[in-house]
Design a protein around this motif. Structure first.
Motif, PDB file in Angstrom:
ATOM      1  N   LEU A 136     -44.362 -61.550  85.180  1.00 15.66           N
ATOM      2  CA  LEU A 136     -42.954 -61.145  85.013  1.00 15.66           C
ATOM      3  C   LEU A 136     -42.616 -60.572  83.638  1.00 15.66           C
ATOM      4  O   LEU A 136     -41.596 -59.923  83.473  1.00 15.66           O
ATOM      5  CB  LEU A 136     -42.036 -62.338  85.313  1.00 15.66           C
ATOM      6  N   VAL A 142     -39.061 -58.336  83.774  1.00 16.45           N
ATOM      7  CA  VAL A 142     -37.938 -58.952  84.478  1.00 16.45           C
ATOM      8  C   VAL A 142     -36.750 -59.017  83.522  1.00 16.45           C
ATOM      9  O   VAL A 142     -36.912 -59.282  82.335  1.00 16.45           O
ATOM     10  CB  VAL A 142     -38.314 -60.356  85.008  1.00 16.45           C
ATOM     11  N   VAL A 148     -36.149 -59.739  92.440  1.00 17.62           N
ATOM     12  CA  VAL A 148     -37.560 -60.118  92.473  1.00 17.62           C
ATOM     13  C   VAL A 148     -37.865 -60.784  93.812  1.00 17.62           C
ATOM     14  O   VAL A 148     -37.150 -61.694  94.235  1.00 17.62           O
ATOM     15  CB  VAL A 148     -37.897 -61.102  91.322  1.00 17.62           C
ATOM     16  N   ALA A 165     -37.882 -66.193  86.724  1.00 10.55           N
ATOM     17  CA  ALA A 165     -37.096 -64.999  87.075  1.00 10.55           C
ATOM     18  C   ALA A 165     -35.600 -65.312  87.040  1.00 10.55           C
ATOM     19  O   ALA A 165     -34.799 -64.526  86.515  1.00 10.55           O
ATOM     20  CB  ALA A 165     -37.504 -64.499  88.456  1.00 10.55           C
ATOM     21  N   ARG A 168     -34.228 -65.572  83.582  1.00 14.76           N
ATOM     22  CA  ARG A 168     -34.044 -64.249  82.969  1.00 14.76           C
ATOM     23  C   ARG A 168     -32.907 -63.453  83.607  1.00 14.76           C
ATOM     24  O   ARG A 168     -32.684 -62.295  83.274  1.00 14.76           O
ATOM     25  CB  ARG A 168     -35.347 -63.445  83.071  1.00 14.76           C
ATOM     26  N   ALA A 170     -32.491 -62.672  86.916  1.00 13.92           N
ATOM     27  CA  ALA A 170     -32.827 -61.857  88.088  1.00 13.92           C
ATOM     28  C   ALA A 170     -32.357 -62.539  89.370  1.00 13.92           C
ATOM     29  O   ALA A 170     -32.190 -63.756  89.428  1.00 13.92           O
ATOM     30  CB  ALA A 170     -34.341 -61.628  88.154  1.00 13.92           C
ATOM     31  N   VAL A 172     -33.379 -63.570  93.081  1.00 20.05           N
ATOM     32  CA  VAL A 172     -34.683 -63.871  93.679  1.00 20.05           C
ATOM     33  C   VAL A 172     -34.596 -64.015  95.196  1.00 20.05           C
ATOM     34  O   VAL A 172     -33.709 -64.688  95.715  1.00 20.05           O
ATOM     35  CB  VAL A 172     -35.281 -65.159  93.079  1.00 20.05           C
TER      36      VAL A 172
END
Length: 349
Positions: A136, A142, A148, A165, A168, A170, A172
């Protein structure tokens, strides 16, 4: 002292695991750290890789992800002193088995273990953490707002990848291979945006991802293996649940990154052309590269430190089985080598 080793008499033959009485440790060299092992995680041994890089031997040491206490340091060691609590991954060419009470490790393979992180969690998270960071942060970038897709998110690696993820920023999406996996993923907090249950083979992963992203596709895909051929060519039940490579290419968005664990991936010209049109990339996830070359040793150690910090602050909550006593290590390693363990197996001393 006893240590666990694996024996493979001829290629393709099933491995046998044996405890061997080992001689006293050699004197501590200048950059070595003598560690009393408190926990050691078990991982699948890639004999093909070891053979390719000429590291195959009659008796292979077993157990590389360790946590423990420093007993003694070499005269040039600058990072540690006796009684420090440490964690790390032994290099591929290590002569030491992590399943031994006391071992010698070069200081550049260890970092300090935070006080509030237990031995079992430290050893059980370090490898999956390295894999997640490699995928990642180094093979893809990411960042907040990205989508993701983590295949088999209920696996030990999938769990850590989802948590990194999400940390950060993101969004998912994950696939589940059983009802138990689906329930586990639905209980995760913060929640996964969508859990795709592929256990019955009727759900189209590409369709579900495109629906979830409004037709734009996902930015990063972490696969857990892919189906290379048509259904009738794939024999095992597990491979029936894997997505086809065409599905992954279909669900990738423009500028997307496909991170694959499939070392024998073959792309046909039409597949490559589709990836070209999307400006997408394919990267191979081999977390051993950090230990195969010392070129980025500083970066590698900072990854290990960051993993421990995230474990300490409960950002990482690993998927671990109950700690296993040393006398059961042989049986547990056989299960791991056959890929039959769904949770990370950790031996506690």
């Amino acid at each position: 002292m006893k240590a666990l080793y694996c024996q493979q008499n001829s290629p393709g033959e099933e491995m046998t695991f044996v405890f061997q009485e080992r001689e006293n440790l050699p004197p501590t060299r200048d950059n070595d750290v003598k560690v009393q092992v408190r926990a050691c995680a078990l991982s699948w041994i890639d004999t093909k890789l070891l053979s390719e890089i000429k590291l195959e031997k009659e008796l292979l040491p077993v157990g590389r992800e360790i946590s423990g206490v420093v007993l003694e340091v070499g005269r040039k060691v600058t990072f540690f002193q006796p009684d420090d609590e440490v964690v790390g991954i032994l290099p591929l060419d290590s002569e030491e088995s992590g399943l031994c009470e006391v071992i010698l490790v070069h200081e550049h393979y260890l970092v300090r273990k935070p006080e509030k992180v237990c031995w079992v969690e430290a050893a059980g998270t370090v490898r999956d953490g390295v894999r997640a960071y490699t995928a990642l942060h180094y093979l893809s970038q990411v960042s907040p707002g990205k989508t993701v897709l983590v295949m088999d998110g209920a696996s030990p690696f999938g769990t850590i990848a989802i948590q990194l993820a999400q940390h950060r920023g993101a969004k998912v999406i994950s696939t589940a291979y059983s009802l138990e996996d689906k329930q586990y993923l639905e209980r995760l907090r913060p929640p996964v945006a969508r859990v795709i249950d592929v256990s019955n083979g009727k759900i189209d992963v590409a369709e579900s991802c495109l629906e979830e992203t409004g037709g734009l596709g996902v930015d990063i895909v972490l696969d857990a293996g892919v189906k290379l051929y048509s259904a009738e060519d794939e024999s095992t039940s597990k491979s029936q649940l894997l997505p086809h490579k065409h599905d992954i290419i279909t669900l990738l968005g423009v500028g997307g990154h496909w991170i694959t664990t499939e070392k024998n991936l073959q792309l046909d010209p039409p597949d490559s052309h589709t990836l070209f049109l999307k400006g997408a990339t394919v990267s191979f996830l081999n977390d051993e590269v950090w230990n195969l070359s010392n070129l980025q040793q500083g970066k590698y150690l900072s990854i290990l430190e960051d993993i421990m910090e995230k474990l300490s602050s409960s950002i990482f909550r690993p998927q671990l089985d109950e700690p296993i006593p040393l006398y059961e290590a042989k049986v547990s390693m056989e299960i791991v080598q056959k890929n039959q363990a769904r949770k990370r197996q950790v031996i506690q001393f």
